[in-house]
Design an enzyme around this catalytic site. Structure first.
Site, PDB file in Angstrom:
ATOM      1  N   ILE A  38       0.831  -1.202   0.000  1.00  0.00           N
ATOM      2  CA  ILE A  38       0.000   0.000   0.000  1.00  0.00           C
ATOM      3  C   ILE A  38       0.866   1.253   0.000  1.00  0.00           C
ATOM      4  O   ILE A  38       0.580   2.212  -0.735  1.00  0.00           O
ATOM      5  CB  ILE A  38      -0.964  -0.018   1.193  1.00  0.00           C
ATOM      6  CG1 ILE A  38      -1.945  -1.182   1.044  1.00  0.00           C
ATOM      7  CG2 ILE A  38      -1.714   1.306   1.303  1.00  0.00           C
ATOM      8  CD1 ILE A  38      -2.827  -1.428   2.247  1.00  0.00           C
ATOM      9  N   ASP A  48      11.035   2.891   6.532  1.00  0.00           N
ATOM     10  CA  ASP A  48      10.651   1.511   6.825  1.00  0.00           C
ATOM     11  C   ASP A  48      11.908   0.772   7.260  1.00  0.00           C
ATOM     12  O   ASP A  48      13.028   1.232   7.019  1.00  0.00           O
ATOM     13  CB  ASP A  48      10.025   0.838   5.604  1.00  0.00           C
ATOM     14  CG  ASP A  48       9.121  -0.334   5.981  1.00  0.00           C
ATOM     15  OD1 ASP A  48       9.301  -0.887   7.085  1.00  0.00           O
ATOM     16  OD2 ASP A  48       8.242  -0.692   5.185  1.00  0.00           O
ATOM     17  N   ASP A  99      -9.201   6.471   8.933  1.00  0.00           N
ATOM     18  CA  ASP A  99     -10.111   5.411   8.512  1.00  0.00           C
ATOM     19  C   ASP A  99     -10.151   4.291   9.543  1.00  0.00           C
ATOM     20  O   ASP A  99     -10.978   3.395   9.447  1.00  0.00           O
ATOM     21  CB  ASP A  99      -9.685   4.852   7.146  1.00  0.00           C
ATOM     22  CG  ASP A  99     -10.694   3.844   6.597  1.00  0.00           C
ATOM     23  OD1 ASP A  99     -11.906   4.155   6.616  1.00  0.00           O
ATOM     24  OD2 ASP A  99     -10.280   2.750   6.156  1.00  0.00           O
ATOM     25  N   GLU A 114     -13.437   0.555  17.467  1.00  0.00           N
ATOM     26  CA  GLU A 114     -14.290   0.676  16.278  1.00  0.00           C
ATOM     27  C   GLU A 114     -15.674   0.110  16.580  1.00  0.00           C
ATOM     28  O   GLU A 114     -15.805  -1.097  16.791  1.00  0.00           O
ATOM     29  CB  GLU A 114     -13.635  -0.025  15.087  1.00  0.00           C
ATOM     30  CG  GLU A 114     -12.328   0.639  14.685  1.00  0.00           C
ATOM     31  CD  GLU A 114     -11.728   0.125  13.384  1.00  0.00           C
ATOM     32  OE1 GLU A 114     -12.288  -0.837  12.797  1.00  0.00           O
ATOM     33  OE2 GLU A 114     -10.718   0.689  12.933  1.00  0.00           O
ATOM     34  N   HIS A 161     -13.662   2.831   8.607  1.00  0.00           N
ATOM     35  CA  HIS A 161     -12.846   1.684   8.196  1.00  0.00           C
ATOM     36  C   HIS A 161     -13.336   1.128   6.852  1.00  0.00           C
ATOM     37  O   HIS A 161     -13.667  -0.059   6.732  1.00  0.00           O
ATOM     38  CB  HIS A 161     -12.858   0.589   9.258  1.00  0.00           C
ATOM     39  CG  HIS A 161     -11.659  -0.316   9.187  1.00  0.00           C
ATOM     40  ND1 HIS A 161     -11.185  -1.042  10.249  1.00  0.00           N
ATOM     41  CD2 HIS A 161     -10.822  -0.626   8.150  1.00  0.00           C
ATOM     42  CE1 HIS A 161     -10.129  -1.750   9.894  1.00  0.00           C
ATOM     43  NE2 HIS A 161      -9.891  -1.514   8.611  1.00  0.00           N
ATOM     44  N   ILE A 162     -13.315   1.997   5.844  1.00  0.00           N
ATOM     45  CA  ILE A 162     -13.817   1.618   4.516  1.00  0.00           C
ATOM     46  C   ILE A 162     -12.683   1.409   3.514  1.00  0.00           C
ATOM     47  O   ILE A 162     -12.933   1.324   2.312  1.00  0.00           O
ATOM     48  CB  ILE A 162     -14.798   2.677   3.971  1.00  0.00           C
ATOM     49  CG1 ILE A 162     -14.104   4.048   3.813  1.00  0.00           C
ATOM     50  CG2 ILE A 162     -16.027   2.784   4.864  1.00  0.00           C
ATOM     51  CD1 ILE A 162     -14.925   5.072   3.051  1.00  0.00           C
ATOM     52  N   GLY A 163     -11.450   1.303   4.002  1.00  0.00           N
ATOM     53  CA  GLY A 163     -10.304   1.194   3.103  1.00  0.00           C
ATOM     54  C   GLY A 163     -10.455   0.135   2.024  1.00  0.00           C
ATOM     55  O   GLY A 163     -10.122   0.364   0.869  1.00  0.00           O
ATOM     56  N   ALA A 164     -10.968  -1.022   2.395  1.00  0.00           N
ATOM     57  CA  ALA A 164     -11.105  -2.128   1.431  1.00  0.00           C
ATOM     58  C   ALA A 164     -12.513  -2.234   0.872  1.00  0.00           C
ATOM     59  O   ALA A 164     -12.823  -3.190   0.161  1.00  0.00           O
ATOM     60  CB  ALA A 164     -10.718  -3.447   2.092  1.00  0.00           C
TER      61      ALA A 164
END
Length: 309
Positions: free
Chosen positions: A151, A170, A256, A261, A282-285
């Site tokens: 991502i 990273d 998100d 939650e 939490h609509i990422g996917a």
């Protein structure tokens, strides 16, 4: 015949493929934790999304279970150690949401810097406040990407097209990919935070990433910068984020994911209510394409797990 329990809502392509392969499928998308604990012993495979928590207690009762399939990326809702100890294979579908989450992050960035959500709300009230909505452009801004997996790389590719400078932090960074994208490696998280106009988080939930964004790390960020979190809620100390937004340290945030939650604590509820916070549940996917991809991938993996050797 292997018996599969689907414990969360998944795209119909998943159960249809499983049935076509000769597996028995039981769909209980609203099953409670107590009901799952009582019935898991009947099943050879379990398919979940983020709602269902697969605890060590559930795994101990899973006498027949051979595989747990997670439609999605994160495995923090599954006690993976307990599953491995019981000889149960745990699989996920990390490829399904790459584009969906990356596109959501781009939308959040544009929304934050242009105030689209505020202008939209104003228009729906019958107002015409053209002079109120002066935004900023992504072009020329520096984007700091924390976590450079699938991502993070997808966000970098899209941000480059908007003319943004990209810096990455990273543990492991592919130099060839950085070179191709014209991105720079930050030597530390602190260096990235101090150099970025927008910071976007794409890290897994690990002991070392819990609340990695806190009062101290936020203090290192540029005044008037923005924070985006579409990874895991616990990565951000939301009480610290609330303080920074109310104090004007940060110009805005887009979220998100949340520590709870839906948001439950008073500071979480206040945070999502702020006008300079873009909040989504939490609509990422949650795109048609991602859900189809995930459904097919998990079904094929389950089918392969029960194919005779």
């Amino acid at each position: 015949m292997a018996k599969v329990l689907i414990a969360d809502e998944v795209h119909p392509d998943c159960p249809s493929r499983l049935k076509a392969a000769g597996l028995e499928v039981v769909e209980r998308p609203n099953i409670s934790g107590e009901e799952l604990l009582a019935s898991i012993g009947e099943f050879d495979a379990l398919i979940v999304r983020s709602r269902t928590k697969v605890t060590a207690d559930i795994i101990r009762q899973a006498r027949r279970l051979k595989v747990i399939g997670r439609v999605g990326v994160g495995l923090d809702t599954i006690d993976v150690k307990a599953a491995e100890g019981a000889g149960i294979k745990v699989i996920n579908t990390p490829q399904m949401s790459t584009v969906a989450v990356a596109e959501l992050v781009m939308g959040m960035m544009l929304n934050l810097l242009r105030g689209v959500h505020k202008a939209n709300e104003s228009m729906k009230k019958g107002l015409w406040e053209k002079k109120r909505f002066h935004g900023s452009e992504l072009n020329g801004k520096t984007l700091g990407i924390v976590g450079f997996g699938r991502i993070g790389k997808a966000v970098a590719e899209r941000s480059k097209a908007f003319g943004m400078g990209i810096i990455v932090y990273d543990v492991v960074v592919d130099d060839a990919t950085l070179a191709r994208m014209g991105a720079k490696r930050a030597q530390s998280l602190e260096a990235l935070l101090a150099s970025s106009d927008v910071v976007t988080l794409h890290v897994p939930l690990l002991p070392e990433t819990v609340r990695m964004i806190n009062d101290k790390s936020i203090s290192l960020m540029k005044d008037g910068s923005y924070l985006i979190n579409a990874s895991r809620g616990e990565v951000v100390d939301t009480a610290a984020l609330l303080r920074a937004l109310k104090a004007g340290k940060l110009a805005g945030a887009a979220l998100d994911v949340y520590e709870h939650e839906p948001p439950a604590e008073p500071h979480e509820i206040e945070l999502v209510s702020l006008p300079n916070v873009v909040a989504t549940p939490h609509i990422g996917a949650q795109t048609h394409e991602a859900q189809v991809t995930g459904a097919i991938a998990i079904a094929e993996n389950i089918i392969n797990a029960f194919k005779p050797l």
